[in-house]
Write a protein that holds these residues in place. Structure first.
Motif, mmCIF file in Angstrom:
data_model
loop_
_atom_site.group_PDB
_atom_site.id
_atom_site.type_symbol
_atom_site.label_atom_id
_atom_site.label_comp_id
_atom_site.label_asym_id
_atom_site.label_seq_id
_atom_site.Cartn_x
_atom_site.Cartn_y
_atom_site.Cartn_z
ATOM 1 N N LYS B 168 99.098 -5.602 38.231
ATOM 2 C CA LYS B 168 99.158 -4.347 37.465
ATOM 3 C C LYS B 168 100.365 -4.263 36.537
ATOM 4 C CE LYS B 168 95.512 -2.663 39.707
ATOM 5 N NZ LYS B 168 94.531 -3.764 39.689
ATOM 6 N N ASN B 169 101.564 -4.256 37.099
ATOM 7 C CA ASN B 169 102.741 -4.020 36.256
ATOM 8 C C ASN B 169 103.658 -5.234 36.177
ATOM 9 O OD1 ASN B 169 103.115 -3.744 38.941
ATOM 10 N ND2 ASN B 169 104.429 -1.936 38.826
ATOM 11 N N VAL B 170 103.121 -6.335 35.654
ATOM 12 C CA VAL B 170 103.934 -7.530 35.435
ATOM 13 C C VAL B 170 105.102 -7.186 34.514
ATOM 14 C CG1 VAL B 170 103.920 -9.790 34.291
ATOM 15 C CG2 VAL B 170 102.033 -9.154 35.805
ATOM 16 N N ASP B 171 106.295 -7.725 34.808
ATOM 17 C CA ASP B 171 107.477 -7.358 34.029
ATOM 18 C C ASP B 171 107.421 -7.893 32.598
ATOM 19 O OD1 ASP B 171 108.970 -6.012 36.161
ATOM 20 O OD2 ASP B 171 108.904 -7.994 37.101
ATOM 21 N N HIS B 172 107.008 -9.145 32.439
ATOM 22 C CA HIS B 172 106.989 -9.724 31.095
ATOM 23 C C HIS B 172 105.707 -10.512 30.868
ATOM 24 C CE1 HIS B 172 111.330 -8.904 30.944
ATOM 25 N NE2 HIS B 172 111.395 -9.452 32.156
ATOM 26 N N VAL B 173 104.933 -10.129 29.857
ATOM 27 C CA VAL B 173 103.801 -10.948 29.417
ATOM 28 C C VAL B 173 104.216 -11.532 28.072
ATOM 29 C CG1 VAL B 173 101.365 -10.994 28.785
ATOM 30 C CG2 VAL B 173 102.147 -9.491 30.634
ATOM 31 N N ILE B 174 104.584 -12.809 28.061
ATOM 32 C CA ILE B 174 105.245 -13.389 26.892
ATOM 33 C C ILE B 174 104.742 -14.809 26.623
ATOM 34 C CG2 ILE B 174 107.365 -12.020 26.968
ATOM 35 C CD1 ILE B 174 108.646 -14.030 28.766
ATOM 36 N N ASN B 175 104.953 -15.289 25.393
ATOM 37 C CA ASN B 175 104.506 -16.647 25.076
ATOM 38 C C ASN B 175 105.536 -17.682 25.533
ATOM 39 O OD1 ASN B 175 106.514 -16.990 23.101
ATOM 40 N ND2 ASN B 175 105.215 -16.109 21.500
ATOM 41 N N SER B 176 105.201 -18.959 25.353
ATOM 42 C CA SER B 176 106.056 -19.989 25.961
ATOM 43 C C SER B 176 107.465 -20.018 25.373
ATOM 44 C CB SER B 176 105.381 -21.357 25.876
ATOM 45 O OG SER B 176 104.843 -21.560 24.596
ATOM 46 N N ASP B 177 107.617 -19.754 24.076
ATOM 47 C CA ASP B 177 108.967 -19.694 23.492
ATOM 48 C C ASP B 177 109.797 -18.598 24.149
ATOM 49 O OD1 ASP B 177 108.568 -21.736 21.693
ATOM 50 O OD2 ASP B 177 107.725 -20.396 20.165
ATOM 51 N N GLU B 178 109.122 -17.469 24.357
ATOM 52 C CA GLU B 178 109.838 -16.341 24.963
ATOM 53 C C GLU B 178 110.158 -16.605 26.443
ATOM 54 O OE1 GLU B 178 107.936 -12.806 22.170
ATOM 55 O OE2 GLU B 178 106.722 -13.701 23.763
ATOM 56 N N ILE B 179 109.303 -17.383 27.101
ATOM 57 C CA ILE B 179 109.595 -17.751 28.498
ATOM 58 C C ILE B 179 110.893 -18.563 28.549
ATOM 59 C CG2 ILE B 179 108.822 -19.123 30.494
ATOM 60 C CD1 ILE B 179 105.934 -18.327 29.774
ATOM 61 N N ILE B 180 111.035 -19.480 27.590
ATOM 62 C CA ILE B 180 112.263 -20.287 27.541
ATOM 63 C C ILE B 180 113.482 -19.392 27.298
ATOM 64 C CG2 ILE B 180 113.481 -22.059 26.198
ATOM 65 C CD1 ILE B 180 110.618 -23.368 25.832
ATOM 66 N N LYS B 181 113.352 -18.464 26.352
ATOM 67 C CA LYS B 181 114.463 -17.522 26.097
ATOM 68 C C LYS B 181 114.788 -16.712 27.343
ATOM 69 C CE LYS B 181 113.653 -16.749 21.206
ATOM 70 N NZ LYS B 181 112.518 -16.044 20.583
ATOM 71 N N PHE B 182 113.719 -16.293 28.014
ATOM 72 C CA PHE B 182 113.896 -15.515 29.240
ATOM 73 C C PHE B 182 114.700 -16.316 30.276
ATOM 74 C CE2 PHE B 182 112.362 -14.822 33.592
ATOM 75 C CZ PHE B 182 112.739 -13.504 33.783
ATOM 76 N N LEU B 183 114.364 -17.589 30.430
ATOM 77 C CA LEU B 183 115.065 -18.418 31.418
ATOM 78 C C LEU B 183 116.547 -18.551 31.068
ATOM 79 C CD1 LEU B 183 112.365 -21.178 32.101
ATOM 80 C CD2 LEU B 183 113.053 -19.300 33.610
ATOM 81 N N TYR B 184 116.850 -18.586 29.749
ATOM 82 C CA TYR B 184 118.254 -18.617 29.323
ATOM 83 C C TYR B 184 118.940 -17.274 29.568
ATOM 84 C CZ TYR B 184 118.710 -23.306 27.502
ATOM 85 O OH TYR B 184 118.835 -24.666 27.410
ATOM 86 N N SER B 185 118.165 -16.195 29.402
ATOM 87 C CA SER B 185 118.772 -14.874 29.587
ATOM 88 C C SER B 185 119.209 -14.658 31.038
ATOM 89 C CB SER B 185 117.779 -13.775 29.173
ATOM 90 O OG SER B 185 116.790 -13.601 30.182
ATOM 91 N N LEU B 186 118.561 -15.379 31.961
ATOM 92 C CA LEU B 186 118.917 -15.213 33.374
ATOM 93 C C LEU B 186 120.312 -15.727 33.693
ATOM 94 C CD1 LEU B 186 115.605 -16.399 35.132
ATOM 95 C CD2 LEU B 186 116.401 -14.048 34.866
ATOM 96 N N ILE B 187 120.811 -16.632 32.845
ATOM 97 C CA ILE B 187 122.104 -17.244 33.178
ATOM 98 C C ILE B 187 123.234 -16.747 32.283
ATOM 99 C CG2 ILE B 187 121.058 -19.296 34.188
ATOM 100 C CD1 ILE B 187 121.709 -20.800 31.584
ATOM 101 N N LYS B 188 122.920 -15.764 31.411
ATOM 102 C CA LYS B 188 123.993 -15.204 30.577
ATOM 103 C C LYS B 188 124.871 -14.293 31.418
ATOM 104 C CE LYS B 188 122.165 -15.511 25.944
ATOM 105 N NZ LYS B 188 120.794 -15.098 25.613
ATOM 106 N N LYS B 189 126.147 -14.444 31.204
ATOM 107 C CA LYS B 189 127.078 -13.620 31.964
ATOM 108 C C LYS B 189 127.019 -12.166 31.473
ATOM 109 C CE LYS B 189 128.356 -16.714 34.592
ATOM 110 N NZ LYS B 189 128.488 -18.019 34.006
#
Lengths: 280, 189
Positions: B168-189
């Motif tokens: 129902k309420n998935v946090d992010h429905v995004i394309n593969s480029d955005e998935i990569i950005k998302f993975l980088y955002s997880l490690i930003k201080k």
């Protein structure tokens, strides 16, 4: 299945702990030896099979009914799913392990602990018969559940195991013959031909109160360690070290690891890919 | 944010996306990544090596009870279920296939979500079946972050659609480029 899956993880750790404790106190059997995640799934399966609604109710039944406890050991069993699982291992068994055992011994004694639904045992029996070594080989197959051992004497396998087993067998046998030459069609599945059971001895064996049995030349224990805690895996390896004759072999599952165990120094790796070790 | 585990599930049509994702991660990416992918059960070798060619991180098929550590990408081995246990280790199982699959994406997601709670990220990619839908829903319920590849970006949209529908309420429905950005955002201080 999906429905069962959606509920299963909800069992709390404390409910499981109480169950383990109660069974240990009443029957002297330590279910705490099982790795927790798969054990929880299997407890869930037992709840489902027996139409019991909670772990607490299950615990009561286990404590008050010894026969139900024996049945429970059967319910939580993990069935093998196929004959000739990992054909590459069985080719190694046929091409390397068996010839070496044949050269060294007049009698070959093999132990298959945790034999469950019996596919590994019968796979070994087929390979041994094909190698012409049936008369000098004895397979000792054990499981912790008496019900499982009873069922194995005349086990009917469901047809959905046939296709994968046939594919595996073809990979093992380089398409020389069909797996069906070893099977007998039954109304609800298939059996393995009676003559393949002739050198198999089935027995109940509880590791926890086990004494040494006898010197084995080979122990096949693949995908059994994975269901146990590290502590128990270490105990099992110690037990196997005691029960193997000098130069005897141990085969474990290809994704299992025993190299960290304190008794590992008693073994030498002889095949890295198929995880076969020799007792030194 | 303090994410400690990323689990990625994929089936048909996911290989290209997977390789792009792991290729983009630096060798010192501080969060362990688990790949639960449908694969041929009798092909034991080759898959890890193929992923390794694309990856700066170390790619391994974990053995039973192996400790989960940062710096690694873990691939669920063929013909086993891969569980994540509370002790921060893996456990393997040959229990029956779930939805015709072993490894089952659902089981890796459910156990990972249970063990890591709000420190877990689940990502569902392309696939032609519905495995993973229940698993990612569980990750959401346990407080983790849920990501699904945009069905219009996926070669096979069935799996992403099922995941979105079930959760129902998935946090992010995004394309593969955005998935990569998302993975980088997880490690930003």
């Amino acid at each position: 299945m999906n429905n069962a899956l959606s509920k299963e993880i909800e069992i709390g750790i404390s409910g499981i702990r109480n169950l383990v404790e109660a069974v240990k106190n009443t029957h002297g059997f330590d279910l705490g030896c099982f790795a927790i995640t798969s054990f929880k799934r299997r407890v869930m399966k037992a709840l489902h099979i027996n139409e019991i609604s909670s772990v607490e109710a299950l615990t009561d039944m286990l404590v008050n009914d010894k026969q139900f406890f024996e049945k429970f050991l059967r319910d939580i069993n993990v069935e093998c799913t196929e004959f000739f699982r990992d054909p590459a291992f069985w080719r190694y068994f046929r091409n390397d392990i068996l010839p070496a055992l044949d050269r060294k011994h007049s009698q070959i004694k093999i132990w298959i602990p945790g034999c469950s639904s019996g596919e590994e045992v019968l796979t070994a029996a087929i390979a041994i018969q094909e190698a012409g070594l049936k008369d000098k080989t004895k397979i000792y197959a054990t499981d912790i559940s008496p019900e499982i051992i009873k069922e194995l004497t005349n086990k009917v396998y469901s047809n959905n195991k046939f296709e994968i087993s046939e594919t595996n067998y073809q990979r093992f046998n380089e398409e020389k013959t069909d797996f069906s030459r070893y099977t007998i069609t039954e109304r609800n599945g298939f059996r393995i031909r009676d003559d393949l059971y002739e050198n198999i001895e089935l027995d109940v064996y509880k590791y926890q109160n086990a004494q040494k049995i006898k010197g084995f030349n080979l122990i096949i224990c693949r995908n059994v360690f994975i269901y146990y805690t590290l502590q128990y895996q270490e105990m099992l390896l110690g037990l196997f070290a005691e029960n193997l004759s000098y130069n005897g072999c141990l085969a474990i599952g290809i994704m299992e690891d025993i190299s960290w165990c304190k008794d590992f120094y008693k073994f030498k790796e002889i095949d890295k890919n198929d995880k076969v070790y020799s007792r030194v | 944010m303090n994410i400690k585990l990323i689990i990625i599930g994929g089936s048909a049509g996911s290989f290209q996306v997977i390789t792009r994702i792991i290729h983009s991660l630096p060798n010192d990416y501080p969060i362990p990544v688990v790949l639960a992918l449908h694969r041929l059960k009798h092909v034991r070798h080759g898959f890890v090596e193929a992923l390794m060619l694309k990856s700066k991180m170390n790619v391994i098929e974990p053995h039973d009870k192996q400790k989960i550590r940062a710096g690694n990408i873990y691939l669920a081995p063929a013909n086993y279920h891969l569980y994540v246990e509370l002790a921060g280790t893996f456990a393997l199982s040959t229990e029956e296939a779930v939805n015709h699959s072993r490894p089952s994406i659902d089981l890796t997601f459910m156990t990972g979500g249970y063990a890591y709670k709000n420190k877990c990220v689940g990502i569902i990619l392309s696939g032609a079946n519905k495995d993973g839908a229940l698993g990612i829903k569980k990750i959401k319920e346990y407080g983790g972050i849920t990501v699904v590849q945009d069905p219009s970006d996926a070669q096979m949209p069935t799996m992403p659609l099922a995941a979105i529908d079930k959760t129902k309420n998935v946090d992010h429905v995004i394309n593969s480029d955005e998935i990569i950005k998302f993975l980088y955002s997880l490690i930003k201080k």
